[in-house]
Enzyme design. Structure first.
Site, PDB file in Angstrom:
ATOM      1  N   ARG A  77       0.814  -1.202   0.000  1.00 16.87           N
ATOM      2  CA  ARG A  77       0.000   0.000   0.000  1.00 16.87           C
ATOM      3  C   ARG A  77       0.854   1.262   0.000  1.00 16.87           C
ATOM      4  O   ARG A  77       0.691   2.122  -0.850  1.00 16.87           O
ATOM      5  CB  ARG A  77      -0.897  -0.011   1.241  1.00 16.87           C
ATOM      6  CG  ARG A  77      -1.947   1.048   1.266  1.00 16.87           C
ATOM      7  CD  ARG A  77      -2.644   1.015   2.603  1.00 16.87           C
ATOM      8  NE  ARG A  77      -2.670  -0.367   3.099  1.00 16.87           N
ATOM      9  CZ  ARG A  77      -3.770  -1.094   3.226  1.00 16.87           C
ATOM     10  NH1 ARG A  77      -4.923  -0.573   2.926  1.00 16.87           N
ATOM     11  NH2 ARG A  77      -3.711  -2.315   3.678  1.00 16.87           N
ATOM     12  N   THR A  78       1.767   1.358   0.946  1.00 18.97           N
ATOM     13  CA  THR A  78       2.529   2.597   1.075  1.00 18.97           C
ATOM     14  C   THR A  78       3.419   2.824  -0.146  1.00 18.97           C
ATOM     15  O   THR A  78       3.502   3.927  -0.681  1.00 18.97           O
ATOM     16  CB  THR A  78       3.386   2.568   2.353  1.00 18.97           C
ATOM     17  OG1 THR A  78       2.520   2.362   3.462  1.00 18.97           O
ATOM     18  CG2 THR A  78       4.143   3.860   2.547  1.00 18.97           C
ATOM     19  N   LYS A 132      24.519  -9.161  -0.550  1.00 13.42           N
ATOM     20  CA  LYS A 132      25.943  -9.456  -0.752  1.00 13.42           C
ATOM     21  C   LYS A 132      26.803  -8.789   0.309  1.00 13.42           C
ATOM     22  O   LYS A 132      28.019  -8.736   0.182  1.00 13.42           O
ATOM     23  CB  LYS A 132      26.384  -8.969  -2.141  1.00 13.42           C
ATOM     24  CG  LYS A 132      25.639  -9.623  -3.281  1.00 13.42           C
ATOM     25  CD  LYS A 132      25.982  -8.947  -4.606  1.00 13.42           C
ATOM     26  CE  LYS A 132      25.008  -9.373  -5.687  1.00 13.42           C
ATOM     27  NZ  LYS A 132      25.081  -8.471  -6.850  1.00 13.42           N
ATOM     28  N   ARG A 161      11.711   2.944   3.780  1.00 10.30           N
ATOM     29  CA  ARG A 161      11.081   2.168   4.854  1.00 10.30           C
ATOM     30  C   ARG A 161      12.119   1.202   5.383  1.00 10.30           C
ATOM     31  O   ARG A 161      12.819   0.542   4.615  1.00 10.30           O
ATOM     32  CB  ARG A 161       9.865   1.394   4.357  1.00 10.30           C
ATOM     33  CG  ARG A 161       9.388   0.378   5.405  1.00 10.30           C
ATOM     34  CD  ARG A 161       8.040  -0.172   5.109  1.00 10.30           C
ATOM     35  NE  ARG A 161       7.017   0.843   5.301  1.00 10.30           N
ATOM     36  CZ  ARG A 161       5.714   0.570   5.294  1.00 10.30           C
ATOM     37  NH1 ARG A 161       5.290  -0.672   5.107  1.00 10.30           N
ATOM     38  NH2 ARG A 161       4.827   1.524   5.475  1.00 10.30           N
ATOM     39  N   HIS A 189       5.759   6.943  11.165  1.00  8.32           N
ATOM     40  CA  HIS A 189       5.319   6.753   9.788  1.00  8.32           C
ATOM     41  C   HIS A 189       4.532   8.021   9.480  1.00  8.32           C
ATOM     42  O   HIS A 189       3.302   8.042   9.505  1.00  8.32           O
ATOM     43  CB  HIS A 189       4.429   5.498   9.723  1.00  8.32           C
ATOM     44  CG  HIS A 189       4.043   5.087   8.337  1.00  8.32           C
ATOM     45  ND1 HIS A 189       4.379   5.806   7.212  1.00  8.32           N
ATOM     46  CD2 HIS A 189       3.345   4.005   7.910  1.00  8.32           C
ATOM     47  CE1 HIS A 189       3.895   5.179   6.153  1.00  8.32           C
ATOM     48  NE2 HIS A 189       3.266   4.091   6.542  1.00  8.32           N
TER      49      HIS A 189
END
Lengths: 322, 424
Positions: free
Chosen positions: A70-71, A98, A120, A148
């Site tokens: 969604r975000t 890696k 995020r 958020h």
């Protein structure tokens, strides 16, 4: 008819930020500015404008170290509607596997000519770390349980639209307060705009220390229901919990699920929000989630508008200096 | 070697209760005379306006070698120690491999001798491979020169093993040093559990995790008669438990670090991993309790818990960055600036905790300016004003929580065994 671009004008002087890291940092005036501009975008979209090209030529990267649909999609859509290019970058397909460090990864991406990183990350402070180490703008799209900000903004914008105001309302955040970045961003934003905030949930997930910040806390949803104007039902974040904070989901739902019986005890015009993804039957039953008090889908629409406003404020044209 | 006369300094030696301006004569690497008059034969060091003290001791230093030479080496760590005013340090055995064999103890002593900076005393592991399962060969480690035993970095969680360690160390008269932490209470913890961790959404390390372990260790030391030293005390309840244990005559001592009596958990608001260490920076009430414990003698020692980590390790997300901060080159100045200048402690009280007390706990013939003692001497300029610049450190690492701070006082000169090993 004025176009959205004309209505927006240049980015106002009030906005001086290159980053949006936390609602704790913002003033009430800055939050209201975001809302006012988000409403311009929302109206334009509702009127059928698909593109409002006010940040053309800019490139935004979605740098997501945690799952999100969604975000991430909401940010991508917002950027594209503003005419910007977007690139998605997820940790599982990157050099991180890696052994490259988080900062090196971000610096490499920035070196490709990036104007803004939407990040995020599962660790609180990761966006701040990027902001200190990169020259481009950084928007926090969720840093662990910390903040958020755009979610907080879209929740509060939904409240402002539905209730006509924020100041003076009683807003209860219900659920896993301890692990919720949405809760923290809502708390700061709501308090700055003059709402009374209650955090409610099991005592293992609701700290009494919230009272030190002027937030009321409660362990009983039934007790607070009659006096709240808005309920924001937060998801139980099983993935962030180190030890189980309550005996069973069944018991949690028994104590906190918003169902028809509980709805009967509320004010008649109660507004119900849920930041999603929702666990139907745990935080909220389907009849309530899909009922007339719910604004769950409006939140999603507002999410795009709020993100357009934030992207424009950070990347948009400023008035020439006189 | 010609004799050295240190003139007109304020000599403070808590081991003898000395605090007066005098001339101190050093000859043949030993303290030779007080109130000496110059004969023209000596090398003269003018210490007017300075404070002359027994060579400072830091009993909690991570030298990182062998195994983590990217963070620090025995050579770089001991150079940093001298620059901080320390003539002697004790190093912690959480190296790779850990210091749990005679050969490992000898390696450190050999490397330290080759570096030829300050004295290095070796603390060896309590348990084999620091696994907390069975005792290391403590007797042989003592023969190789180990002065104390600790699994620091990891607490000795098994109470039975800890009890045995106290009992077994009795026959060697060596202390067991423990990092007091109940691991079940701190998993994934990044910072002190309090209002700031609540706001930041960072996993908490509750004060109770230290309190419970401190109390357990005290009970086991009391039951066995063993010697317990609690490392880096950081909580009010730990200080309280120590105070009560001492009043009952339990053989327990304790240390505190400069960062724990100056900084609070609010520093983490910057999300800077140079404020991440374990035990974590606590709340104001804990800082005040630690200062009170230092003032009334409950806390015997000031030690830095110098824990170097290379920049690439620290420059990570806060949960990925390792715990630990360096302290050798700031410890003395922080003590002067934050304890002496505000009047919390006076010079002799502070110096006792950095000289004779750690020497007695470790059973080493240091920390004194008695006639005939090794001429380990630190000369302190108590008025020097300076700003902490991590790029100037002699330590290989720069992970200090005091970067950019204005501090007062520092070591001007360090003499080890009569030889000037550091001079600013």
């Amino acid at each position: 008819m004025v176009t959205a671009a004309e209505e927006l004008g240049p980015v106002p002087d009030l906005w001086k930020r290159r980053h949006l890291l936390a609602l704790e940092d913002l003033s009430a005036e800055e939050i209201s500015l975001i809302f006012d501009k988000a409403e311009v975008f929302k109206r334009a979209m509702a009127a059928g404008q698909r593109k409002i090209p006010v940040v053309t030529g800019k490139t935004c990267v979605n740098l997501f170290f945690e799952n999100s649909t969604r975000t991430r999609n909401s940010f991508s859509l917002a950027a594209r509607r503003l005419g910007a290019d977007t690139v998605d970058f997820s940790a599982s397909t990157s050099s991180l596997s890696k052994g490259e460090t988080f900062i090196d990864t971000a610096k490499n991406i920035e070196a490709m000519g990036i104007d803004l990183v939407v990040v995020r990350h599962h660790t609180p402070g990761a966006p701040q770390l990027l902001a200190q180490n990169l020259n481009c703008g950084v928007i926090n799209a969720g840093d662990g349980p910390h903040e958020h900000p755009t979610q907080g903004l879209l929740d509060i914008l939904t409240i402002r639209q539905r209730c006509g105001r924020v100041a003076g309302l009683t807003v209860a955040l219900v659920g896993d307060i301890a692990h919720s970045r949405t809760a923290r961003s809502n708390i700061w934003g709501l308090k700055k705009l003059g709402a009374h905030v209650i955090v409610c949930g099991p005592s293992t997930l609701v700290s009494p220390r919230w009272a030190e910040l002027g937030v009321e806390y409660s362990y009983s949803l039934d007790d607070i229901l009659p006096r709240v104007d808005v309920l924001n039902l937060l998801r139980i974040q099983f993935e962030r919990q180190t030890t189980r904070p309550f005996p069973s989901v069944r018991e949690y739902a028994h104590l906190y699920a918003m169902d028809r019986q509980r709805l009967a005890k509320t004010k008649p015009d109660i507004l119900i929000l849920a930041p999603g993804p929702i666990n139907r039957g745990v935080e909220v039953t389907p009849d309530v989630a899909d009922g007339p008090h719910s604004a769950i889908l409006e939140q999603v629409t507002n999410g795009v508008a709020v993100r357009m406003a934030v992207l424009w404020l950070i990347l948009g044209e400023r008035a020439p200096v006189k | 070697m010609p004799a050295t006369l240190i003139t007109n300094g304020r000599v403070i030696d808590p081991s003898q209760g000395i605090d007066r301006v005098t001339n101190l004569l050093v000859s043949d690497g030993r303290i030779a005379a007080y109130d000496a008059t110059p004969t023209g034969q000596e090398t003269v060091i003018d210490a007017a306006g300075k404070i002359v003290v027994p060579g400072l001791i830091d009993m909690h230093v991570h030298l990182r070698e062998p195994g983590f030479e990217e963070d620090e080496t025995i050579a770089s760590g001991t150079a940093a120690a001298l620059a901080g005013g320390f003539a002697s340090i004790a190093c912690i055995p959480n190296t790779d491999p850990p210091i749990d064999t005679q050969g490992a103890v000898e390696f450190i002593r050999d490397r330290a001798a080759r570096a030829d900076h300050c004295n290095v005393f070796v603390i060896a592991c309590v348990s084999k491979n620091r696994e907390g399962k069975e005792l290391a060969e403590i007797g042989q480690l003592v023969e190789a020169g180990a002065v104390a035993f600790s699994d620091d970095g990891a607490p000795v969680s098994d109470s039975e093993l800890m009890r045995r360690a106290f009992e077994y160390c009795l026959m060697f008269d060596k202390p067991v040093l423990n990092h007091a932490e109940i691991r079940e209470l701190t998993s994934r913890g990044v910072m002190h559990e309090g209002l700031t961790s609540l706001i930041l959404g960072l996993s908490g390390i509750p004060a109770a995790a230290e309190d419970v372990m401190t109390s357990r260790d005290i009970a086991l030391a009391e039951a066995t008669g063993g010697k317990l030293h609690i490392m880096h005390v950081s909580t009010a309840n730990s200080v309280d438990a120590l105070r009560r244990a001492k009043s009952r005559g339990v053989r327990v001592t304790a240390e505190a670090t400069p960062h724990h009596f100056t900084l609070t958990d609010e520093c983490l608001r910057s999300f800077d991993s140079n404020f991440k260490m374990n035990p974590p920076l606590r709340g104001r009430e804990h800082v005040q309790a630690v200062i009170a414990g230092l003032a009334d003698g409950t806390i015997d020692v000031i030690a830095s818990d110098h824990a170097p980590h290379a920049k690439e390790k620290k420059m990570q997300e806060l949960d990925q960055a390792p715990f630990g901060v360096i302290g050798l080159e700031t410890s003395l100045a922080v003590v002067i600036t934050e304890l002496i200048e505000p009047g919390h402690l006076d010079w002799p009280t502070v110096l006792r905790k950095m000289t004779v007390n750690p020497a007695r706990i470790l059973g080493i013939p240091k920390g004194t300016l008695q006639l005939g003692a090794d001429a380990d001497i630190t000369i302190i300029d108590p008025k020097a004003r300076w700003t902490v610049d991590p790029s100037k450190f002699l330590s290989k690492s720069s992970n200090t929580p005091f970067a950019g701070r204005e501090l007062t006082g520092r070591a001007d000169l360090v003499m080890v065994g009569g030889r000037v090993k550091f001079q600013r």
